[in-house]
Design a protein around this motif. Structure first.
Motif, mmCIF file in Angstrom:
data_model
loop_
_atom_site.group_PDB
_atom_site.id
_atom_site.type_symbol
_atom_site.label_atom_id
_atom_site.label_comp_id
_atom_site.label_asym_id
_atom_site.label_seq_id
_atom_site.Cartn_x
_atom_site.Cartn_y
_atom_site.Cartn_z
ATOM 1 N N LEU A 62 0.849 -1.185 0.000
ATOM 2 C CA LEU A 62 0.000 0.000 0.000
ATOM 3 C C LEU A 62 0.884 1.233 0.000
ATOM 4 N N VAL A 63 0.544 2.175 -0.870
ATOM 5 C CA VAL A 63 1.190 3.488 -0.873
ATOM 6 C C VAL A 63 0.082 4.520 -0.703
ATOM 7 N N LEU A 64 0.306 5.480 0.194
ATOM 8 C CA LEU A 64 -0.617 6.583 0.426
ATOM 9 C C LEU A 64 0.157 7.877 0.230
ATOM 10 N N ILE A 65 -0.402 8.779 -0.573
ATOM 11 C CA ILE A 65 0.231 10.079 -0.831
ATOM 12 C C ILE A 65 -0.838 11.167 -0.757
ATOM 13 N N GLU A 66 -0.382 12.397 -0.586
ATOM 14 C CA GLU A 66 -1.301 13.527 -0.702
ATOM 15 C C GLU A 66 -1.620 13.701 -2.177
ATOM 16 N N GLY A 71 3.405 9.915 -7.076
ATOM 17 C CA GLY A 71 3.443 8.652 -6.357
ATOM 18 C C GLY A 71 4.645 7.789 -6.677
ATOM 19 N N THR A 72 5.345 8.077 -7.788
ATOM 20 C CA THR A 72 6.526 7.281 -8.128
ATOM 21 C C THR A 72 7.747 7.719 -7.322
ATOM 22 N N ASP A 73 7.660 8.869 -6.666
ATOM 23 C CA ASP A 73 8.762 9.374 -5.855
ATOM 24 C C ASP A 73 8.507 9.007 -4.393
ATOM 25 N N ALA A 74 9.308 8.099 -3.850
ATOM 26 C CA ALA A 74 9.106 7.587 -2.488
ATOM 27 C C ALA A 74 9.128 8.676 -1.427
ATOM 28 N N LYS A 75 9.756 9.807 -1.707
ATOM 29 C CA LYS A 75 9.787 10.869 -0.696
ATOM 30 C C LYS A 75 8.388 11.452 -0.457
ATOM 31 N N ASN A 76 7.466 11.229 -1.386
ATOM 32 C CA ASN A 76 6.092 11.708 -1.233
ATOM 33 C C ASN A 76 5.183 10.709 -0.513
ATOM 34 N N HIS A 77 5.658 9.501 -0.296
ATOM 35 C CA HIS A 77 4.850 8.476 0.352
ATOM 36 C C HIS A 77 4.687 8.786 1.839
ATOM 37 N N ILE A 78 3.516 8.491 2.370
ATOM 38 C CA ILE A 78 3.291 8.584 3.812
ATOM 39 C C ILE A 78 3.738 7.233 4.368
ATOM 40 N N LYS A 79 4.947 7.201 4.889
ATOM 41 C CA LYS A 79 5.627 5.945 5.232
ATOM 42 C C LYS A 79 4.877 5.111 6.276
ATOM 43 N N LYS A 102 -7.599 16.801 7.362
ATOM 44 C CA LYS A 102 -8.520 17.112 6.271
ATOM 45 C C LYS A 102 -7.746 17.317 4.975
ATOM 46 N N GLY A 103 -8.282 16.743 3.904
ATOM 47 C CA GLY A 103 -7.641 16.876 2.604
ATOM 48 C C GLY A 103 -7.952 15.683 1.730
ATOM 49 N N THR A 118 -9.017 7.529 -4.706
ATOM 50 C CA THR A 118 -9.146 8.739 -3.894
ATOM 51 C C THR A 118 -9.613 8.430 -2.477
ATOM 52 N N LEU A 119 -8.925 9.032 -1.515
ATOM 53 C CA LEU A 119 -9.306 8.985 -0.121
ATOM 54 C C LEU A 119 -9.521 10.428 0.322
ATOM 55 N N ILE A 120 -10.724 10.757 0.746
ATOM 56 C CA ILE A 120 -11.042 12.113 1.194
ATOM 57 C C ILE A 120 -11.205 12.107 2.707
ATOM 58 N N VAL A 121 -10.529 13.042 3.356
ATOM 59 C CA VAL A 121 -10.657 13.192 4.807
ATOM 60 C C VAL A 121 -11.390 14.494 5.052
#
Length: 122
Positions: A62-66, A71-79, A102-103, A118-121
């Motif tokens: 699972l990868v989650l990003i804003e 998403g291909t750049d691991a620095k953007n992943h919510i680890k 929220k976002g 899409t995941l909406i908070v």
């Protein structure tokens, strides 16, 4: 003196209850090329992601990003959203606790090559 101690203990108990956060579990299932949950709407809070592999691939994750980030750049992943280990056929694995504000976020699996969902908070 006993009354004072009792009042202090009650106040401390209320303080701990007010600061305690409920951790909720979000269950996600992967099948070949997709998550069965195509979109999620959650309230702001702390979550653990539980990912199951329903013959999707030998191993999934699972990868989650804003939303809007690459998403291909691991620095953007919510680890903390990564599962503790790769999820094998017929198994489930969970992530660490993730505080979601929220976002809008995107989630996907790079190993099973799913679309970005899409995941909406709110």
């Amino acid at each position: 003196m006993k009354k004072l101690i009792a009042v202090v203990i009650v106040l401390i108990g209320f303080t701990f209850q007010a600061n305690a956060q409920e951790v909720k579990t979000v269950s996600l299932e992967q099948t070949k090329g997709e998550f069965t949950q195509k979109a999620l709407t959650l309230s702001e809070g702390t979550y653990v992601f539980e990912v199951s592999n329903n013959n999707a691939a030998p191993e999934v994750g699972l990868v989650l990003i804003e939303a809007g980030k690459d998403g291909t750049d691991a620095k953007n992943h919510i680890k903390n959203a990564y599962v503790s280990q790769m999820v094998k056929h017929g198994k489930k694995e969970t992530s660490k606790e993730v505080m979601l504000k929220k976002g809008t976020y995107k989630y996907f699996c790079p190993f099973n090559k799913t679309p970005q969902y899409t995941l909406i908070v709110m």
